[in-house]
Every structure is written in structure tokens, then in C-alpha cells.
Design an enzyme around this catalytic site. Structure first.
Site: not given
Ligand SMILES: *Cc1c(COP(=O)(O)O)cnc(C)c1O
Length: 408
Positions: A125, A194, A219-220, A367
Site C-alpha cells: 500500500f 500491517d 474503518y475497514k 474490488r
């Protein structure tokens, strides 16, 4: 072949159906972007309103003492530790993932002062990669970029820390945390994982795997809300030698002593920097409560089942018209399924117009995330149906779908 009626039956029999009922999703929407932003719970509005009117509104500054505002980073850390296979004092909720990577990378480098190299996953990322470069530059270290598979067999004898995402943000590939951690330790390096795309959907056992450091966002799949605070995990054996490069007053041993020089607080309180954003913790606490009784193994099995249903339906309806980017084996895949198509951006926009919300990652990846706490089997079925309709009918060729938004 699975029919839509089969999916209705599966939803009725789903033991996680009660958890879904705790989430507030707009009617008529198939929400497959929970890997980017989870939805609110049905209690979110009430809890945030109570916070504003009662705690903030009536208790005012006493809220810091009496409503647990000051304790929120460690208090929510204790709740998260349970879900990450860690011990209660080993997780603190604070800042953003970006800031936490910065803090823990610096801390790791200081714990290995004789080492000159940071090993980082290639194609990780961007925020992770950018910070590796920045910390390496300021500490005078070199960066060695490796594919995660190569990390498992590399010699880490000159390495301070190995940094890698557990689940890849684009492909959803699950990297081998056990083997990579063991390889790093064999060379005397630390590991920093991560967990942004793992927590809440893929089981993680930080203590059992002897992981040193980890970060992730809430928040995912943890549904903490836009900009919810992130977390740091530090194994207890490292607490004594852990230093925070952002020596803020709330990580001080006695913040209200207002001492002229910094002294770190005991344990992970030292990773707290400045004043926590209290409403964001309230939203996160609400989300964690909503899934507190959902076992991560059950969540993971459901995510895999939803993904398999979706992949099977996509194959049946579209054959090779979309390319599978994610691993085919569901146990090697995180919560989302990534599919590639040359017109992926336009297809995602056409799906959004139909109420099927996925997202797009350049250059060509669509996605579709299966957040097990609120997704239904019918959602997976309907998503594949609409994807096939959009592609077969060439609906995505409508010029309005080609207009590029800033958030994709
Ligand atoms: C989502 C994500 C982030 C986000 O970082 P923020 O500081 O919250 O913007 C970082 N790393 C990975 C691997 C992610 O998936």
C-alpha cells in the site's frame, strides 16, 4: 448451480444474520466496499448524539475524567487485543495507520541500532512504502524491496525490521505471517505487520506467531467510521525498549505534571501522541460492540463462502471476460475479490448506478468486498448478476461512467 432462492435460504439459516441486523445500510443497496469504509450500526446515531448532548454537553471538561475519554486509547486497545490474538496491554488505539507506521518503524530502527537495512514488501500500500522510504532516509538506512514470498526465504542478517501487509490491498492475497516472521527472527530482525485488510475478517494470532509489531486501521472490516483511530500492537517483551519518535505530552509519564522534558509513560500509553479525537472513539466503540459476540473463525468462514459464491457465479455468467486477480484458493484470500477488466473503472461506475457499490484500484482492478458481519449471500449472488448484466449489455460504455472521480 446455486439459485437466488438457495441464497435466501442461506441468509435465513446464517447465524451471523443477527449481527447484520445491527448495521444500518440503505435499502436497495448491495454494499461491497466494506474493505474501504464499513457502514454505521443502528446505534451509531444515538451513541454519537448521547456523546454530544450528555457527555460533552453536560459534563463538559469533566468528560475527560468521568466519561473515560482519556482512557479510550487503551480501553479500546484491550477490546481489539482480544480479536488479534494479543494480550490486553499490547494494543493501543490512536492516530492514523500512517502515523502509527511512522512511529513503529522509528521505534523498530532504534531497537536495532546496529542494523542498516529495512526490508519492505514491493507493491505494498503506498502509505506503507512512502513511510519506509522516509524513515530510512532520516535514519540513514537502505531499503530492500522484496516480494513477500521472497521475504520468507531471504537472509535478514543485516536487517532492522521487515515490513509487510498481511492481506494485500489490491489482490487480497494473504501473506504467510508465520513463515515471514520466523525468517525475520532467524536473521535477528523485527517484523512490523500491517493488518488493515485483516482485522475483522481474517484470523490473526499475534502472540502465537511471536510477532513484534503491528498496525492497522479500524474503518475497514471493523466498521469504525470514516477516519476512525488506528491501532498499534507491540509485544510486551519490547515495551521497555519502545520509544515513540513523536514525543507528545499524552505519551508522557505524567502529562499533567507539565514537566519541561519528556519521560515516556509506562506501557503503550507512550504511543499516544496528542489529544484523542473522542467522537471517533465513540463511533469505533459502537462498532466493536456490534460484533463483540461474532467469532472471527465464523466471520472468516462466511467471508470465504460469500467470496466463493460470487466467484462461482461470475465464472458461470462471464467465463474469462474478467480476469481473477485474487488467489483462487479462498484460504489464500482476504475479504475481497479482485477482478480485472480493461474497462474496470467504467464497470464499477455502472454498477454503482445500479446500487451495487464496489470500488476500483488503478490500473484495472475492481474490488468487491465481502464483509462477513453485514453481508448476505443474496448480496454476493446479486452482485455477480449485475456485473454480468453490465458487461453483457455493454452498459459501462455510457460516457457518463468514464468521468473520473477523485475517490475511486
Ligand atoms: C487502508 C490502509 C491504510 C490507510 O492508512 P490511513 O493512515 O488510515 O489513511 C494504510 N495501509 C494499508 C495497508 C491499508 O490498507
Amino acid at each position: 448451480m446455486t439459485t437466488r432462492d438457495d441464497c435466501v435460504e442461506l441468509d435465513l439459516a446464517d447465524p451471523l444474520g443477527r449481527v447484520r441486523d445491527r448495521f444500518a445500510l440503505p435499502a436497495g443497496t448491495v454494499y461491497l466496499a466494506g474493505n474501504s469504509l464499513g457502514p454505521p450500526t443502528v446505534h451509531s446515531t444515538e451513541r454519537l448524539t448521547d456523546f454530544a448532548s450528555l457527555q460533552w454537553g453536560h459534563h463538559l471538561v469533566a468528560g475527560w475524567r468521568n466519561d473515560g475519554w482519556m482512557d479510550a486509547p487503551l480501553q479500546l486497545g484491550r477490546q481489539l487485543a482480544l480479536r488479534l490474538g494479543a494480550s490486553p496491554g499490547e494494543v493501543v488505539v490512536c492516530d492514523s495507520t500512517t502515523v502509527n507506521i511512522y512511529k513503529l518503524l522509528h521505534a523498530a530502527v532504534r531497537m536495532r541500532p546496529d542494523r542498516r537495512v529495512i526490508v519492505a514488501a514491493d507493491e505494498d500500500f503506498p502509505t506503507d512504502s512512502y513511510l519506509v522510504d522516509s524513515v530510512a532516509a532520516s535514519a540513514g538506512l537502505q531499503v530492500r524491496r522484496l516480494a513477500p514470498a521472497a521475504m520468507a526465504s531471504a537472509d535478514h542478517g543485516d536487517v532492522a525490521v521487515v515490513v509487510c501487509s498481511h492481506v494485500h490491498f489490491r489482490t487480497a492475497e494473504v501473506h504467510d505471517m508465520a513463515t515471514i516472521t520466523t525468517a525475520a527472527h532467524a536473521g535477528g530482525a523485527l517484523v512490523l505487520w500491517d493488518l488493515s485488510h485483516s482485522a475483522g475478517v481474517v484470523p490473526v494470532q499475534l502472540t502465537a506467531l511471536d510477532v513484534d509489531l503491528a498496525v492497522g486501521c479500524t474503518y475497514k472490516y471493523l466498521n469504525g467510521g470514516p477516519g476512525a483511530p488506528a491501532y498499534c500492537f507491540v509485544a510486551e517483551r519490547h515495551h521497555e525498549s519502545l520509544s515513540n519518535p513523536l514525543t507528545g505530552w499524552l505519551g508522557h509519564a505524567v502529562p499533567f505534571g507539565f514537566e519541561p522534558t519528556y519521560r515516556p509513560a509506562a506501557g503503550l500509553q507512550r504511543l499516544v501522541t496528542g489529544t484523542p479525537s473522542v467522537p471517533a472513539y465513540v463511533a469505533l466503540a459502537t462498532a466493536l460492540d456490534a460484533t463483540a459476540d461474532a467469532d472471527i473463525e465464523v466471520l472468516h468462514r462466511k467471508a470465504m463462502a460469500l467470496g466463493e459464491l460470487f466467484v462461482g457465479e461470475v465464472r458461470r455468467r462471464l467465463g474469462e471476460q474478467v480476469r481473477m486477480v485474487s488467489p483462487v484458493d479462498p484460504t489464500r484470500r482476504g475479504g475481497h475479490v479482485a477482478l480485472a477488466h480493461a474497462c474496470g473503472y467504467e464497470i464499477v461506475q455502472a454498477l454503482i448506478a445500479r446500487g451495487v457499490i464496489g470500488d476500483f484500484r488503478a490500473p484495472d482492478v475492481m474490488r468487491f468486498a465481502f464483509s462477513p458481519s453485514f453481508q448476505r449471500y443474496t448480496d454476493a449472488f446479486d452482485a455477480a448478476y449485475h456485473l454480468a448484466e453490465v458487461i453483457h449489455g455493454e452498459e459501462y460504455r455510457d460516457p457518463s461512467f468514464a468521468v473520473r472521480q477523485t475517490v475511486t
